[in-house]
Design a protein around this motif. Structure first.
Motif, PDB file in Angstrom:
ATOM      1  N   GLU A  38      23.666  30.736 -39.058  1.00 18.78           N
ATOM      2  CA  GLU A  38      22.973  30.944 -37.784  1.00 18.78           C
ATOM      3  C   GLU A  38      22.543  29.611 -37.176  1.00 18.78           C
ATOM      4  OE1 GLU A  38      22.148  32.256 -40.660  1.00 18.78           O
ATOM      5  OE2 GLU A  38      22.552  34.411 -40.492  1.00 18.78           O
ATOM      6  N   GLU A  39      22.020  28.699 -38.025  1.00 22.84           N
ATOM      7  CA  GLU A  39      21.572  27.400 -37.519  1.00 22.84           C
ATOM      8  C   GLU A  39      22.758  26.562 -37.036  1.00 22.84           C
ATOM      9  OE1 GLU A  39      19.031  23.468 -39.025  1.00 22.84           O
ATOM     10  OE2 GLU A  39      19.084  25.291 -40.249  1.00 22.84           O
ATOM     11  N   GLN A  40      23.865  26.621 -37.773  1.00 28.18           N
ATOM     12  CA  GLN A  40      25.042  25.874 -37.373  1.00 28.18           C
ATOM     13  C   GLN A  40      25.575  26.369 -36.027  1.00 28.18           C
ATOM     14  OE1 GLN A  40      29.381  26.024 -39.050  1.00 28.18           O
ATOM     15  NE2 GLN A  40      28.255  24.534 -40.300  1.00 28.18           N
ATOM     16  N   GLU A  41      25.655  27.667 -35.863  1.00 28.74           N
ATOM     17  CA  GLU A  41      26.158  28.221 -34.607  1.00 28.74           C
ATOM     18  C   GLU A  41      25.231  27.888 -33.450  1.00 28.74           C
ATOM     19  OE1 GLU A  41      29.143  29.572 -34.037  1.00 28.74           O
ATOM     20  OE2 GLU A  41      29.505  28.961 -36.126  1.00 28.74           O
ATOM     21  N   SER A  42      23.915  27.933 -33.706  1.00 27.85           N
ATOM     22  CA  SER A  42      22.941  27.589 -32.666  1.00 27.85           C
ATOM     23  C   SER A  42      23.090  26.122 -32.251  1.00 27.85           C
ATOM     24  CB  SER A  42      21.526  27.854 -33.179  1.00 27.85           C
ATOM     25  OG  SER A  42      20.562  27.412 -32.244  1.00 27.85           O
ATOM     26  N   LEU A  43      23.281  25.261 -33.238  1.00 29.54           N
ATOM     27  CA  LEU A  43      23.449  23.838 -32.961  1.00 29.54           C
ATOM     28  C   LEU A  43      24.718  23.591 -32.160  1.00 29.54           C
ATOM     29  CD1 LEU A  43      21.958  21.202 -33.574  1.00 29.54           C
ATOM     30  CD2 LEU A  43      23.236  21.035 -35.716  1.00 29.54           C
ATOM     31  N   LYS A  44      25.783  24.264 -32.520  1.00 29.76           N
ATOM     32  CA  LYS A  44      27.053  24.108 -31.786  1.00 29.76           C
ATOM     33  C   LYS A  44      26.899  24.556 -30.338  1.00 29.76           C
ATOM     34  CE  LYS A  44      30.815  25.566 -33.816  1.00 29.76           C
ATOM     35  NZ  LYS A  44      31.705  26.428 -34.637  1.00 29.76           N
ATOM     36  N   GLU A  45      26.169  25.638 -30.102  1.00 31.58           N
ATOM     37  CA  GLU A  45      25.974  26.105 -28.729  1.00 31.58           C
ATOM     38  C   GLU A  45      25.161  25.096 -27.919  1.00 31.58           C
ATOM     39  OE1 GLU A  45      27.433  28.611 -27.133  1.00 31.58           O
ATOM     40  OE2 GLU A  45      28.570  28.752 -29.014  1.00 31.58           O
ATOM     41  N   ARG A  46      24.134  24.512 -28.541  1.00 29.51           N
ATOM     42  CA  ARG A  46      23.341  23.476 -27.849  1.00 29.51           C
ATOM     43  C   ARG A  46      24.222  22.290 -27.485  1.00 29.51           C
ATOM     44  NH1 ARG A  46      19.178  21.779 -31.913  1.00 29.51           N
ATOM     45  NH2 ARG A  46      18.998  19.970 -30.523  1.00 29.51           N
ATOM     46  N   ILE A  47      25.082  21.884 -28.414  1.00 28.49           N
ATOM     47  CA  ILE A  47      25.964  20.751 -28.164  1.00 28.49           C
ATOM     48  C   ILE A  47      26.938  21.068 -27.030  1.00 28.49           C
ATOM     49  CG2 ILE A  47      27.861  19.389 -29.154  1.00 28.49           C
ATOM     50  CD1 ILE A  47      26.338  19.599 -31.862  1.00 28.49           C
ATOM     51  N   LYS A  48      27.489  22.258 -27.025  1.00 32.40           N
ATOM     52  CA  LYS A  48      28.420  22.653 -25.960  1.00 32.40           C
ATOM     53  C   LYS A  48      27.740  22.586 -24.588  1.00 32.40           C
ATOM     54  CE  LYS A  48      31.285  25.714 -28.818  1.00 32.40           C
ATOM     55  NZ  LYS A  48      31.696  27.121 -29.085  1.00 32.40           N
ATOM     56  N   ILE A  49      26.493  23.071 -24.527  1.00 33.66           N
ATOM     57  CA  ILE A  49      25.747  23.035 -23.269  1.00 33.66           C
ATOM     58  C   ILE A  49      25.507  21.593 -22.833  1.00 33.66           C
ATOM     59  CG2 ILE A  49      23.504  23.529 -22.208  1.00 33.66           C
ATOM     60  CD1 ILE A  49      23.437  26.084 -23.978  1.00 33.66           C
ATOM     61  N   MET A  50      25.085  20.730 -23.774  1.00 40.68           N
ATOM     62  CA  MET A  50      24.803  19.331 -23.436  1.00 40.68           C
ATOM     63  C   MET A  50      26.063  18.586 -23.021  1.00 40.68           C
ATOM     64  SD  MET A  50      21.776  18.061 -26.038  1.00 40.68           S
ATOM     65  CE  MET A  50      22.507  18.640 -27.557  1.00 40.68           C
TER      66      MET A  50
END
Length: 353
Positions: free
Chosen positions: A31-43
């Motif tokens: 869950e944390e990895q997927e959340s981090l990936k989504e933040r990176i995609k947005i940035m």
């Protein structure tokens, strides 16, 4: 056909490289990895940034680069991608010379790296002061350097080459009657000498990853897997290269897995390359060439400790803070661009031919 030539190593004492301990990455919950990936995609979208990752980085970073419209490639293609992509910020997951090369070819763009301390033993083996002084001793020689070098060393050279184009460049220069001073990888230089018959002065550097492959253990592994094709990067020692079915760059090894009929492959390069190989040929069995033991098992797959410094968390941090920026002075970048562009132009000529 290989040609026997005498190897002349430069009579210089290169600095010892301090190899970092292989980092033990924090295992992120899914869950944390997927959340981090989504933040990176947005940035990446918000900051008009593109992620470019080397084949040797963690598979999560490679996949993320492709998912966001970036690229996964060797060092030269990473830099070339930046020229063609409209993004004004390039985030380079790799080692420092790759970030510098991207900046040299895209000096008007911002280039970030997850960890500026991620260096390369070949780069560290070839400090500009020692290398430049040695080149001055051979003013009648054409200086050819591998891409795994600093911006300053590139600027001191006449040609920059990758492992994929080194053979035709050296053949071309020899046909022009030019004498060659080669740096910094002595194993790649020796391989080029053997394949072309061209005598060169070799800088005595080496890659700490490829240096570790064990010839005797590889022989044992081949006996245990008689149907396997052996793929070897030419930065490896001669005794390992001599056992190869294919010797070539990262791109050449990936292509070999695709085109060869063998079911199994023993691969002598950084194990990070397996991610792309498995994507393209999931039915193939990939075995890491032995770096320890007797060859009956892979007791430790080859991994670059500096490549492993690239993590999702560091990637997010540089996008959030703008830290990790690569700077190459415009005047230095202009000088370093000349030998790189010379290679790129030569590559175009080869392709047309």
């Amino acid at each position: 056909m290989k040609n026997e030539v005498d190897t002349m190593l430069a009579d210089v004492a290169i600095p010892q490289v301090k190899i970092p301990a292989h980092p033990v990455p924090r295992v992120l919950p899914v869950e944390e990895q997927e959340s981090l990936k989504e933040r990176i995609k947005i940035m990446l979208r918000e900051k008009d940034a593109a992620l470019v990752a080397h084949y040797y980085t963690d598979s999560v970073l490679q996949d993320l680069a492709e998912e966001t419209g970036g690229c996964v490639a060797d060092s030269l293609e990473m830099a070339r991608f930046g020229i063609e992509h409209p993004a004004q910020t390039l985030v380079v997951a790799g080692v420092r010379f790759m970030g510098e090369t991207s900046k040299i070819l895209n000096n008007e763009k911002r280039v970030l790296m997850p960890d500026l301390a991620a260096t390369c033993s070949l780069d560290e083996n070839c400090p500009i002061d020692l290398f430049s002084d040695y080149c001055d001793r051979y003013p009648d020689h054409t200086v050819v350097v591998y891409a795994n070098t600093s911006a300053e060393v590139k600027a001191r050279s006449h040609w920059v080459v990758t492992s994929g184009i080194a053979l035709p460049v050296i053949q071309h220069l020899a046909a022009q009657g030019e004498k060659i001073l080669w740096g910094p990888d002595r194993h790649l230089g020796r391989y080029v000498q053997e394949m072309t018959g061209v005598e060169m002065i070799l800088w005595p550097g080496s890659c700490v990853v490829h240096e570790e492959f064990k010839a005797e253990a590889l022989r044992t592994m081949r006996r245990l897997h008689p149907g396997a094709a052996v793929l070897v990067h030419p930065e490896s020692p001669k005794e390992v290269v001599d056992q190869a079915d294919v010797v070539g760059s990262t791109t050449a090894m990936i292509q070999a897995v695709l085109r060869m009929a063998n079911k199994e492959f023993i691969v002598a390069t950084d194990a990070g390359i397996f991610n792309k190989m498995r994507q393209l040929a999931p039915e193939k069995v990939l075995l890491c060439a032995p770096i320890s033991g007797d060859g009956t098992t892979c007791e430790g797959c080859a991994r670059c400790p500096w490549m492993e410094m690239n993590t999702l968390e560091k990637l997010a941090q540089v996008l959030e803070t703008g830290s990790g920026e690569i700077h190459v002075e415009p005047e230095l970048a202009a000088r370093a661009r000349v030998p790189i562009q010379r290679m790129l132009d030569f590559a175009k000529t080869l392709k047309k031919g």
